[in-house]
Design a protein around this motif. Structure first.
Motif, short mmCIF file in Angstrom:
data_model
loop_
_atom_site.label_atom_id
_atom_site.label_comp_id
_atom_site.label_asym_id
_atom_site.label_seq_id
_atom_site.Cartn_x
_atom_site.Cartn_y
_atom_site.Cartn_z
N ASP A 38 7.36 2.85 2.73
CA ASP A 38 8.22 3.66 3.59
C ASP A 38 9.64 3.60 3.02
O ASP A 38 10.20 2.50 2.87
N PHE A 39 10.21 4.76 2.66
CA PHE A 39 11.52 4.75 2.02
C PHE A 39 12.26 6.05 2.29
O PHE A 39 11.67 7.05 2.72
N ASN A 40 13.56 6.04 2.01
CA ASN A 40 14.42 7.19 2.26
C ASN A 40 14.20 8.28 1.22
O ASN A 40 13.73 8.02 0.11
N ASN A 41 14.58 9.49 1.57
CA ASN A 41 14.51 10.60 0.62
C ASN A 41 15.47 10.37 -0.54
O ASN A 41 16.44 9.62 -0.43
N GLY A 42 15.20 11.03 -1.66
CA GLY A 42 16.06 10.90 -2.83
C GLY A 42 15.66 9.76 -3.75
O GLY A 42 16.36 9.47 -4.72
N ILE A 43 14.56 9.11 -3.45
CA ILE A 43 14.07 8.00 -4.27
C ILE A 43 12.65 8.32 -4.74
O ILE A 43 11.86 8.89 -4.00
N LYS A 44 12.34 7.98 -5.98
CA LYS A 44 10.97 8.06 -6.49
C LYS A 44 10.55 6.66 -6.91
O LYS A 44 11.31 5.96 -7.58
N ALA A 77 11.78 -4.48 0.63
CA ALA A 77 11.67 -4.80 -0.79
C ALA A 77 12.99 -5.37 -1.27
O ALA A 77 14.00 -4.67 -1.29
N SER A 78 12.98 -6.66 -1.65
CA SER A 78 14.19 -7.36 -2.09
C SER A 78 15.33 -7.19 -1.09
O SER A 78 16.47 -6.96 -1.45
N ARG A 79 14.98 -7.29 0.19
CA ARG A 79 15.96 -7.16 1.27
C ARG A 79 16.66 -5.81 1.25
O ARG A 79 17.79 -5.66 1.74
N ASN A 80 16.04 -4.83 0.66
CA ASN A 80 16.58 -3.47 0.61
C ASN A 80 16.14 -2.72 1.86
O ASN A 80 14.95 -2.42 2.01
N PRO A 81 17.06 -2.39 2.76
CA PRO A 81 16.65 -1.74 4.01
C PRO A 81 16.11 -0.33 3.81
O PRO A 81 15.52 0.24 4.73
N ASP A 82 16.33 0.24 2.62
CA ASP A 82 15.86 1.60 2.36
C ASP A 82 14.39 1.66 1.95
O ASP A 82 13.81 2.74 1.89
N ILE A 83 13.79 0.51 1.63
CA ILE A 83 12.41 0.48 1.15
C ILE A 83 11.66 -0.64 1.87
O ILE A 83 12.09 -1.79 1.85
N SER A 84 10.54 -0.33 2.50
CA SER A 84 9.71 -1.35 3.11
C SER A 84 8.25 -1.12 2.73
O SER A 84 7.85 0.00 2.39
N TYR A 85 7.45 -2.19 2.78
CA TYR A 85 6.04 -2.10 2.42
C TYR A 85 5.20 -2.93 3.39
O TYR A 85 5.69 -3.85 4.05
N SER A 86 3.93 -2.57 3.48
CA SER A 86 3.01 -3.29 4.36
C SER A 86 1.58 -3.00 3.92
O SER A 86 1.33 -2.20 3.01
N ILE A 87 0.62 -3.66 4.57
CA ILE A 87 -0.81 -3.44 4.32
C ILE A 87 -1.47 -3.11 5.66
O ILE A 87 -1.08 -3.63 6.70
N SER A 88 -2.47 -2.24 5.61
CA SER A 88 -3.25 -1.91 6.81
C SER A 88 -4.74 -1.96 6.49
O SER A 88 -5.14 -1.71 5.34
N ILE A 89 -5.53 -2.30 7.49
CA ILE A 89 -6.98 -2.23 7.40
C ILE A 89 -7.47 -1.17 8.37
O ILE A 89 -7.12 -1.21 9.55
#
Length: 329
Positions: free
Chosen positions: A74-80, A42-54
């Motif tokens: 998928d992201f690190n702890n300490g984030i909401k 997300a915005s080249r932020n290595p701590d947050i990633s997203y994807s789609i699955s079927i």
């Protein structure tokens, strides 16, 4: 001292799947078959990633014979993260919107169709041998950060901090029914426009005050205090900085304007670049405009940009035109 920081991050994904890749979804007797898109930061932020699955569910699941589409964070702890996103299969008139708060890495999904119907040409999911899934939306990321005093530059003399405490200020600036006072010579030193105003012999000189109608009192107060010392202001928001940039441009406070441009350039990302561009255009901030233009060019083909529809229309048109220009190495 810590505070809660919220950041808005745009997300988008365009996923095309070949029909042969989908064939496994129809394998009988399997409990669950999955197909995953690629993962994107997300915005080249290595701590947050997203994807789609079927997912296709088999006989051992209560959703047997069904196909579901999932959004994964998928992201690190300490984030909401509050995710607002829409998943669309345009050819089949399928749309799924969701708003959900993620407190840990997780997948959220929705029923799409009976798996057999996924392959039915009349349903429109697979067109010319391909299934195309699109997703767009934004993430509101909340995390705790350490708060610190924000500075625009270090060139201001610390002796001005003592001047601010003096009671002999002799010029008032008025807005929103409130006023802030300052030393005439400080204002004249910082701004040629104020210098001319103070020495003009007109109403402002005679009354030792000026009314300012195009900026809020909060912005004027910050700007005047920054004429003395940055520690008098403390932390400022991005919106404050953009308003201050306009103030510095109007009153020809070039050293402050240059420092603030550097500060804003360092904070430029996909969530604010369009607003920063507009601020640069309004404030005649050439350096900031140039940096924002280069940033936008780099984003056009690689990642989603927040608030693109707010971008100055003439600037946006020229930006899109220039994206098709040949570039000589």
């Amino acid at each position: 001292m810590s505070t809660i920081c919220q950041t808005k991050i745009p997300v988008a994904l365009d996923w095309t799947i070949e029909k042969y890749q989908l064939n496994d979804l129809r394998v009988p007797g399997e409990d669950k078959i999955k197909i995953h898109s690629g993962k994107f930061n997300a915005s080249r932020n290595p701590d947050i990633s997203y994807s789609i699955s079927i997912y296709s569910y088999g006989n051992e699941d209560r959703r047997r014979g069904q196909t579901w589409i999932y959004f994964l964070l998928d992201f690190n702890n300490g984030i909401k993260i509050e995710a607002n996103y829409n998943i669309v299969i345009e050819s089949a008139n399928f749309s799924y919107f969701s708003k959900h708060v993620f407190e840990k890495s997780k997948a959220r999904g929705a029923y799409c169709c009976i798996t057999d119907k996924l392959f039915d040409p009349k349903k429109g999911f697979i067109v010319d041998g391909e299934l195309t899934v699109k997703m767009d939306g934004f993430l509101m990321v909340e995390k705790e950060v350490q708060q610190k005093i924000d500075k625009f530059g270090d060139h201001r003399d610390a002796v001005c901090l003592g001047l601010w405490e003096q009671d002999n200020k002799d010029f008032a600036l008025v807005a929103d029914g409130k006023e802030i006072t300052a030393h005439k010579w400080i204002l004249a030193l910082r701004s040629p426009v104020f210098a001319k105003m103070i020495n003009s012999g007109l109403k402002e000189t005679q009354e030792n005050r000026v009314e300012i109608g195009d900026f809020s009192f909060d912005i004027i107060e910050k700007a005047i205090k920054l004429c003395y010392h940055p520690s008098l202001v403390g932390a400022t928001t991005l919106e404050d900085k953009m308003q201050l940039l306009q103030f510095y441009d109007k009153y020809d406070m070039q050293s402050f304007k240059n420092d603030l441009q550097d500060c804003l350039i360092s904070k430029c990302d996909v969530t604010n670049v369009c607003r920063l561009t507009n601020a640069a255009l309004i404030s005649n901030a050439l350096k900031l405009k140039t940096k924002c233009s280069k940033f936008l060019h780099g984003c056009l083909r690689s990642q989603p940009i927040s608030d693109f529809d707010l971008l100055d229309k003439d600037f946006a048109l020229n930006l899109l035109k220039s994206a098709f220009c040949c570039v000589s190495e």
